[in-house]
Design an enzyme around this catalytic site. Structure first.
Site, PDB file in Angstrom:
ATOM      1  N   TYR A  44     121.567  44.769  22.070  1.00  0.00           N
ATOM      2  CA  TYR A  44     120.384  44.896  22.934  1.00  0.00           C
ATOM      3  C   TYR A  44     120.688  45.649  24.233  1.00  0.00           C
ATOM      4  O   TYR A  44     120.007  45.431  25.235  1.00  0.00           O
ATOM      5  CB  TYR A  44     119.832  43.506  23.266  1.00  0.00           C
ATOM      6  CG  TYR A  44     118.989  42.884  22.161  1.00  0.00           C
ATOM      7  CD1 TYR A  44     117.872  43.541  21.645  1.00  0.00           C
ATOM      8  CD2 TYR A  44     119.284  41.627  21.647  1.00  0.00           C
ATOM      9  CE1 TYR A  44     117.089  42.970  20.644  1.00  0.00           C
ATOM     10  CE2 TYR A  44     118.509  41.051  20.644  1.00  0.00           C
ATOM     11  CZ  TYR A  44     117.410  41.722  20.151  1.00  0.00           C
ATOM     12  OH  TYR A  44     116.630  41.158  19.168  1.00  0.00           O
ATOM     13  N   ASN A 107     110.051  35.599  18.149  1.00  0.00           N
ATOM     14  CA  ASN A 107     109.246  36.385  17.204  1.00  0.00           C
ATOM     15  C   ASN A 107     109.914  36.625  15.845  1.00  0.00           C
ATOM     16  O   ASN A 107     109.651  37.614  15.179  1.00  0.00           O
ATOM     17  CB  ASN A 107     108.744  37.677  17.863  1.00  0.00           C
ATOM     18  CG  ASN A 107     109.873  38.568  18.346  1.00  0.00           C
ATOM     19  OD1 ASN A 107     111.043  38.287  18.059  1.00  0.00           O
ATOM     20  ND2 ASN A 107     109.549  39.636  19.060  1.00  0.00           N
ATOM     21  N   GLU A 121     123.099  49.767  15.349  1.00  0.00           N
ATOM     22  CA  GLU A 121     123.089  48.336  15.027  1.00  0.00           C
ATOM     23  C   GLU A 121     123.856  48.040  13.732  1.00  0.00           C
ATOM     24  O   GLU A 121     124.562  47.041  13.632  1.00  0.00           O
ATOM     25  CB  GLU A 121     121.628  47.852  14.931  1.00  0.00           C
ATOM     26  CG  GLU A 121     120.933  47.882  16.285  1.00  0.00           C
ATOM     27  CD  GLU A 121     119.412  47.836  16.208  1.00  0.00           C
ATOM     28  OE1 GLU A 121     118.860  47.672  15.098  1.00  0.00           O
ATOM     29  OE2 GLU A 121     118.773  47.966  17.270  1.00  0.00           O
TER      30      GLU A 121
HETATM   31  N1  UDP Z   1     111.361  39.977  24.519  1.00  0.00           N
HETATM   32  C1  UDP Z   1     111.009  38.928  25.351  1.00  0.00           C
HETATM   33  N2  UDP Z   1     110.118  39.180  26.379  1.00  0.00           N
HETATM   34  C2  UDP Z   1     109.564  40.408  26.581  1.00  0.00           C
HETATM   35  C3  UDP Z   1     109.920  41.452  25.715  1.00  0.00           C
HETATM   36  C4  UDP Z   1     110.821  41.211  24.689  1.00  0.00           C
HETATM   37  O1  UDP Z   1     111.496  37.812  25.179  1.00  0.00           O
HETATM   38  O2  UDP Z   1     108.754  40.563  27.514  1.00  0.00           O
HETATM   39  C5  UDP Z   1     112.291  39.717  23.420  1.00  0.00           C
HETATM   40  C6  UDP Z   1     111.564  39.692  22.082  1.00  0.00           C
HETATM   41  O3  UDP Z   1     112.073  38.633  21.291  1.00  0.00           O
HETATM   42  C7  UDP Z   1     111.899  41.036  21.468  1.00  0.00           C
HETATM   43  C8  UDP Z   1     113.293  41.279  22.030  1.00  0.00           C
HETATM   44  O4  UDP Z   1     113.253  40.753  23.347  1.00  0.00           O
HETATM   45  O5  UDP Z   1     111.859  40.995  20.041  1.00  0.00           O
HETATM   46  C9  UDP Z   1     113.693  42.741  22.087  1.00  0.00           C
HETATM   47  O6  UDP Z   1     112.703  43.461  22.812  1.00  0.00           O
HETATM   48  P1  UDP Z   1     112.149  44.843  22.281  1.00  0.00           P
HETATM   49  O7  UDP Z   1     111.324  45.453  23.359  1.00  0.00           O
HETATM   50  O8  UDP Z   1     113.263  45.654  21.719  1.00  0.00           O
HETATM   51  O9  UDP Z   1     111.130  44.387  21.116  1.00  0.00           O
HETATM   52  P2  UDP Z   1     111.255  44.558  19.528  1.00  0.00           P
HETATM   53  O10 UDP Z   1     111.917  45.878  19.248  1.00  0.00           O
HETATM   54  O11 UDP Z   1     112.030  43.380  19.005  1.00  0.00           O
HETATM   55  O12 UDP Z   1     109.828  44.525  19.030  1.00  0.00           O
HETATM   56 MG    MG Z   2     113.752  46.573  19.966  1.00  0.00          MG
END
Ligand code: UDP
Ligand code: MG
Length: 140
Positions: A44, A107, A121
């Site tokens: 991440y 999620n 990844e």
């Molecule tokens: N996340 C969170 N709060 C936020 C945005 C993201 O807890 O406001 C968490 C969420 O579980 C997400 C993960 O951080 O799946 C990674 O964020 P990303 O923006 O990469 O979202 P994704 O690619 O998983 O949709």
């Molecule tokens: Mg992401």
């Protein structure tokens, strides 16, 4: 007798080729990988500095996860479409997050957001490659 006893279960080539992986994993629902904080901070790394970053790393390292690599036409975009959006509230019914999740921080599933992220990844996780004999039935 130990609660920490481990076993190695391997789905053999016939099981993989016959599409039984999900069915078998569903039966075990067992730990496959527990990511370290260092692994997750790298995974991440694009989100370092976000307010939710420390909580995200702590939660992601809190228990076992199941890691998968899928290959195919537009696999990245298809995977994201199947997952839905980051916030389950905005994820349509029928998507994994839309059907099963309520909170953005819980999620259910991660999916790479680009081919470059996926390569990073997957490299971080480490996997081997194989070719399924069904390929010619799926792709033109
Ligand atoms: N996340 C969170 N709060 C936020 C945005 C993201 O807890 O406001 C968490 C969420 O579980 C997400 C993960 O951080 O799946 C990674 O964020 P990303 O923006 O990469 O979202 P994704 O690619 O998983 O949709
Ligand atoms: Mg992401």
């Amino acid at each position: 007798m130990s609660v920490n006893e481990r076993t190695y279960i391997m789905i053999k080539p016939d099981g993989v080729q016959r599409g039984l992986v999900g069915n078998i994993i569903a039966r075990f629902e067992q730990r496959l990988v527990q990511a370290t904080e260092a692994h997750l901070e790298n995974h991440y790394s694009d989100l370092k500095g976000k307010p939710f970053f420390p909580g995200l790393i702590k939660y992601m390292a809190s228990g076992p996860v199941v890691a998968m690599v899928w290959q195919g036409l537009d696999a990245v975009k298809t995977g994201r479409a199947m997952l839905g959006t980051t916030n389950p509230l905005q994820s349509p019914p029928g998507s994994i997050r839309g059907d099963f999740a309520l909170a953005v921080g819980r999620n259910i599933c991660h999916g790479s957001d680009s081919v470059e992220s996926a390569e990073k990844e997957i490299k971080l996780q480490g996997v081997v490659q194989y070719t399924t004999s069904l390929e010619t039935w799926i792709f033109e």
